[in-house]
Design an enzyme around this catalytic site. Structure first.
Site, PDB file in Angstrom:
ATOM      1  N   ARG A  92       0.836  -1.209   0.000  1.00  0.00           N
ATOM      2  CA  ARG A  92       0.000   0.000   0.000  1.00  0.00           C
ATOM      3  C   ARG A  92       0.871   1.259   0.000  1.00  0.00           C
ATOM      4  O   ARG A  92       0.525   2.262  -0.627  1.00  0.00           O
ATOM      5  CB  ARG A  92      -0.928   0.010   1.218  1.00  0.00           C
ATOM      6  CG  ARG A  92      -1.963  -1.100   1.286  1.00  0.00           C
ATOM      7  CD  ARG A  92      -2.801  -1.269   0.073  1.00  0.00           C
ATOM      8  NE  ARG A  92      -3.744  -2.372   0.206  1.00  0.00           N
ATOM      9  CZ  ARG A  92      -3.463  -3.660  -0.049  1.00  0.00           C
ATOM     10  NH1 ARG A  92      -2.268  -4.033  -0.463  1.00  0.00           N
ATOM     11  NH2 ARG A  92      -4.408  -4.576   0.079  1.00  0.00           N
ATOM     12  N   SER A 142      14.500  15.603   0.650  1.00  0.00           N
ATOM     13  CA  SER A 142      15.579  14.705   1.057  1.00  0.00           C
ATOM     14  C   SER A 142      15.025  13.483   1.786  1.00  0.00           C
ATOM     15  O   SER A 142      14.099  13.587   2.600  1.00  0.00           O
ATOM     16  CB  SER A 142      16.548  15.429   1.981  1.00  0.00           C
ATOM     17  OG  SER A 142      17.591  14.549   2.377  1.00  0.00           O
ATOM     18  N   GLU A 183       2.053   1.640  -3.418  1.00  0.00           N
ATOM     19  CA  GLU A 183       0.947   2.067  -4.284  1.00  0.00           C
ATOM     20  C   GLU A 183       0.669   3.555  -4.142  1.00  0.00           C
ATOM     21  O   GLU A 183       0.314   4.235  -5.105  1.00  0.00           O
ATOM     22  CB  GLU A 183      -0.306   1.256  -3.942  1.00  0.00           C
ATOM     23  CG  GLU A 183      -1.482   1.544  -4.874  1.00  0.00           C
ATOM     24  CD  GLU A 183      -2.687   0.700  -4.521  1.00  0.00           C
ATOM     25  OE1 GLU A 183      -2.635  -0.532  -4.702  1.00  0.00           O
ATOM     26  OE2 GLU A 183      -3.689   1.278  -4.046  1.00  0.00           O
TER      27      GLU A 183
END
Lengths: 147, 147, 147, 147, 147, 147, 147, 147, 147, 147
Positions: free
Chosen positions: I88, I114, I91
């Site tokens: 997830r 960063s 994703e």
């Protein structure tokens, strides 16, 4: 039974940590640059007999391991690195590679910068905005020729 | 309709060949290094308005193309390069990457050499055994900190 | 607008088929080997001005296309080939690569056979049991050196 | 319990280093070329009974290991090599493969150079500008036929 | 301008559907097997002049397209197929490949079944429990030999 | 502790070599084809109790190993094979797969040749120009149906 | 010129959006399930003549496109999906696949659930905690048999 | 020392085979479905204390192993499966995935079927033409919302 | 002999489970955030001497292991994760990455957030519709500059 | 003919650059967050009718394009990103993913943070050492349950 150089590299790394050795010190013992020495200790370069014996003494290696240090190793780590420090080096090639190619060809014509007849030098570059890593690569230009 | 920076890069390359332009000359027009300028013309860096207009003039670009030069591009070429010159750069990371990591950490501790706060300089290094490519990379050291 | 060497390679291939040209004839026109000439026409080598004009005349190319022939191309086909003839070449490296590495190191020490300072010669080898392909590769040995 | 040829290859490599054997010497004991012998010792070819026993004697192998030398091995190293020497061989196929395909077809028609009915010969080629590696490949041409 | 055999394959497929041609009929026109003919029309084999002209007539191709049919194509579809029919063929190699290898070596010794000196025959096999596809492959055994 | 069928396959292979067993003999003991028997011994098929005990006796397996032979294994070798014999089988699918698909659909309509309700037969085909490998595959045609 | 089924799928999708058609309505016109109909319109199944003409009428397709709908398509989307809805389906196989395999073998023995003699039904399952997607898959069990 | 859940899964599988346990029986001991129980025993789900102790008793596990059963595991098998039963499940997603996506969106709008708030039920479906596997998946619909 | 940080991570995980330690407690002992502490214990960060000794005491590590905790590790897990929780996160980058890039550039210009000068905070966010995971990432903006 | 959402995304991007629109302004017109709006304009979310018409007006889209904005798109960019900004996000998952998984499970038990019932907020965080990017992710925790 030692059947690959990787076995010896693992011994070197284990001893380095347990004895607290520094690569710079190892290089000084060999009388060579820290860059070549470290690459060699990590299994990327071939030692000659005298160098191998020095390494063997420093890292308390067996004769069999010292023999393996003199065998040309299988070199190179494959794939795209995940370690952040290594990835940044890969990213520089990914982002600047096109420009490097254009500028080397503009200056030298068709050919490459050798990765064999090559040397590397890494230094701290002091800077009031934060110190910098300075890496100098020098490789012989090898031209393509028609025949 | 221009819908990506790649469209503009292709126009720049086509014009560069047909007009016989050199990157060094383009860089001089901008008053910047040939390394940054070439990377930018290849679609890896963002031009400001004035720079974009200079590029537009040199490469005879439309206003729409000039607008695209000022948009942050999608950067980086993926994968492992097949071009021999580019592959040698990748191979240097593959063969020397471990040593670079060890030596930077030995000198600076945990952290990376920045690929953003970074500059590159490529020069011909004259040598009686054959001229060499000299590449200097300078990147700010960025430390990891505990928190 | 031509924006890559591949565009020119496609023109060369289309004309080669429609005019029924042979690579040997093209090479003879250039006064160079058929191996280098074919690789160059397929977009892997850089032509000088005179060579490019000869190619332009033979393949009826525009001035713009002739200019592209003099630009260093992006070389190399990536991945593992699927064409049976090409795959056999890859398989030879896969099956015999280890032995090639051992024997070159046994003879020369640590280093490589250059793929740049390199030439190739392909000949029919007559044989009563079925003719054979004879390929001779000659590449300069480049040694790794400590520094 | 030995359950694959790779186990035997590791034993051969370990003994080769500890005893300081050379492939040329092993080949001379078998009365075969150094190229086939080395490939076979690296687990790419099948030994007959007499050959296997010679290898067993030279490398001090058990009867079980000698039995495995006579079993047809699983051949070929997959993927794209990272070792610089091996990569150069792959790169030659990548850069010159298209030309090899064109020229073999121009000479012989549709078909391939066999990688099975194949032999390899590697020699030092003396040269005042630096010695060269000379590799000769000879493979039977196998034509595709309609049916 | 036609610059690859794939262009011609697309024309053949488009015409096959719009004219409702069957591969068996095409094969009968050539006087060759339906297996070779179909593979050839899909761009995997090379037609001779007479065959190409027959194909050109059946599929209403231009002279340029007919010329391309006589050029040795780039063969093979890469990767692992996703089409269910094609995947089952791949799966047979994946599940039975080890057994095929063992049994061919047990019968013939070290070597391969040629995929070049090879023919294929596909027939309906009537069966009360549901008809079956019967595929016969015949390939010359090519032995590895020591040298 | 045996925790996968692969452990048992390795035992079978080790014993096969040390005892010098042939697959044909193993198949005769089971009263089954050499093709199914070999695939099963290599860990691709499931033995029933009686078959497993026969295999256990021939290969001197423990009761635990015999129990594992009756468990449905995880089947299939992934990826594209590198072994030359196996690669040729893959290449046949790569080069002829399109034609196989077209011809099965032309004869049977939409559907596949089953790789489950499937049998394989491998025979030596004597031939004055060199003996051939003859492989017959027979798989039930399974149609797609609308619903 | 239409040279692949994908061309027709793109036409169907474009018309579906511009005319605001629903798959359920298309299925009702065919008198078939919405699952088969949608898969077929997306280029995964073959229409018979009457079905193709109905689809042609609904989506205003040319005769050439209607002919392509009756050709067995190249099926399956390769790789691991990135779309979240599709990925969840892949993840179910990744997380539950081992359990599915164990339980089907425990109930049926060695074999597979057919993906060809297969049907799919998708329904809304009302639920006070949030409605659910209910997917029922029914596939014929196909046993492996020894021979 | 047990350092991952995989170690415990291997113990469970070894004991399952040597004791001849069935998943249905294990599930009945836990009072849970066979689908969840099997997935959990294969290392895909987390047991609570009481469940873990039941599993520990049935499979004769140490306290350390029982502790690991209560740790959330690293889930999911990567890649595209090669086992035929598992591949068919993947193929259903590959062939029908597009239709599943279209129909779920047509019924529910933008969102997914949850693979977490999800249950699975596998049953034998008796059928005179050969029994079928019936798999019912039920997952909560989760909508995307604008914000 | 410990030859990599992974060996130490495995010891830490084994002890964590057998002693039932919680990461929050470990973090409190160090006086650092639970996010940095957990990442470090999993082998992604470098401990200083005092921190390493605390970790050594809590997890009962040898002096050699404690020395390894102070060595900069090789960081990062490669590839696309299969574990649902980790996927997830991947994703989110896959679906929202484009928007993140656009909005950071719109606010800051060309540069990056960063991942080194970076901190992470994870909290439970109570919510009547079901509690939520709240993750706050803070990374220094690093601008690209022309030179 | 528009046959995919990507076509519309390209139109939006082209117009955004030529008209100099900012995402914040687009979001304000919709009355929604800049994060959701940008993701949606890049083709990752579905607009309702009113939202689509607003977007259509701002970006001067045709009715057909506006219809496509209301169709659920195929979401997600595959693979590992090469753009430096995107790669840093991927690297955070690579380096910190293990810690995120451990801490979410320590707090919530087995389950995931939803990527669907999810929102994102990106802000500039002023800081004397250089401003920072602050990203807040909030996703519903979804527990795995036994059944």
């Amino acid at each position: 039974m030692i059947s690959s150089r990787e076995d010896v590299t693992r011994m070197i790394l284990a001893t380095k940590v347990s004895k607290g050795l520094r690569w710079e010190v190892v290089a000084a013992e060999l009388g060579l640059s820290k860059e070549w020495t470290t690459a060699a200790c990590l299994g990327q370069m071939t030692f000659n007999k005298e160098q191998a014996e020095t390494i063997g003494r420093l890292f308390e290696l067996s004769d069999e391991a010292i023999a393996w240090l003199q065998i040309v190793p299988h070199k190179g780590d494959g794939g795209i690195p995940t370690d952040p420090l290594l990835y940044r080096l890969y990213e520089i090639v990914s982002v600047y590679g096109g420009a490097m190619k254009e500028l080397i060809h503009e200056e030298f014509g068709d050919g490459i910068m050798s990765a064999i007849d090559f040397s590397l030098d890494i230094q701290r570059e002091e800077n009031p905005n934060g110190d910098r890593v300075n890496m100098v690569m020098s490789g012989k230009f090898l031209p393509y020729k028609s025949y």
